[in-house]
Design an enzyme around this catalytic site. Structure first.
Site, PDB file in Angstrom:
ATOM      1  CG  HIS A  11      -0.272   0.146   2.494  1.00 33.78           C
ATOM      2  ND1 HIS A  11       0.462   1.358   3.074  1.00 33.78           N
ATOM      3  CD2 HIS A  11       0.088  -0.907   3.485  1.00 33.78           C
ATOM      4  CE1 HIS A  11       0.991   0.792   4.171  1.00 33.78           C
ATOM      5  NE2 HIS A  11       0.890  -0.395   4.439  1.00 33.78           N
ATOM      6  CD  GLU A  84       2.441  -5.536   8.108  1.00 32.22           C
ATOM      7  OE1 GLU A  84       2.654  -6.603   8.027  1.00 32.22           O
ATOM      8  OE2 GLU A  84       3.323  -4.622   7.347  1.00 32.22           O
TER       9      GLU A  84
END
Length: 213
Positions: A11, A84
């Site tokens: 990202h 994550e």
């Protein structure tokens, strides 16, 4: 069936990335720079011919995936296994604060040990297992000529890719914001790393330390 290519795309930048805070699974959106990075990188990813986009359900990955969807017309699907690493009680803290609270973390990090991110968080090995399982399932369900883009996070992308390739996670350095990994399936079935940490020129940034997930 197995996809022909797998692109792992980190990202864009968030405010917490910019200030060196542990994000983990906190749902922090892209900042203005991150949105610009995603917009700049999306045409480069699109040039690789993606046929499917799957993303972590955290907003920073979803926003990045949306930039590619706008360019390609593809629909984004979501898989929470691509999130994550969970950093537990370190969430929102700076590296300096964590080093003060848990000096053993610094020692373990320098030794390359697979340590737990706070008493309530995950280890990199645990993340590698869940991400690799997701990637294996995703590419295995795709057509043989498919190009799958998995939009996720820095540490999760790095260690998940390594486990997917049956390699040690510490063989690879941290990923830049909006950097991508390009994996190509060989005709004999194994995977080749064609690019690692590639970025659009407009998004070039120093690679972060993996301690700040």
């Amino acid at each position: 069936m197995t996809a022909a290519r797998l692109i792992i795309w980190r990202h864009g930048r968030t405010a917490w990335n910019a200030t060196g805070r542990f994000q983990g699974q906190a749902d922090i959106p892209l900042d203005e720079v991150g949105r610009g990075q995603a917009a700049a990188a999306a045409p480069r990813i699109a040039a690789l011919g993606p046929t499917a986009i799957v993303a972590s359900d955290l907003s920073r990955a979803a926003e990045t995936a949306d930039a590619l969807a706008r360019v390609t017309g593809l629909t984004v699907t979501y898989d929470r296994r691509l999130r994550e690493i969970d950093v537990g009680s370190w969430e929102g803290l700076t590296v300096a604060t964590v080093e003060q609270q848990d000096p053993g973390h610094v020692h373990d990090h320098h030794l390359g040990a697979d340590f737990r991110r706070s008493a309530t968080g995950e280890t990199a090995g645990e993340v590698a297992d869940r991400v690799a399982a997701a990637l294996t399932e995703i590419v295995g369900a795709a057509d043989d000529d498919a190009v799958v883009v998995a939009v996720m996070h820095g540490l999760a992308g790095r260690v998940g890719m390594a486990r997917f390739l049956d390699l040690e996670p510490n063989r690879f350095g941290g990923m830049r914001n909006c950097g991508w990994i390009n994996l190509e399936r060989h005709r004999l079935g194994h995977w080749l790393v064609r690019e690692y940490n590639a970025t659009a020129p407009e998004t070039g940034m120093p690679a972060p330390e993996d301690r700040v997930a």
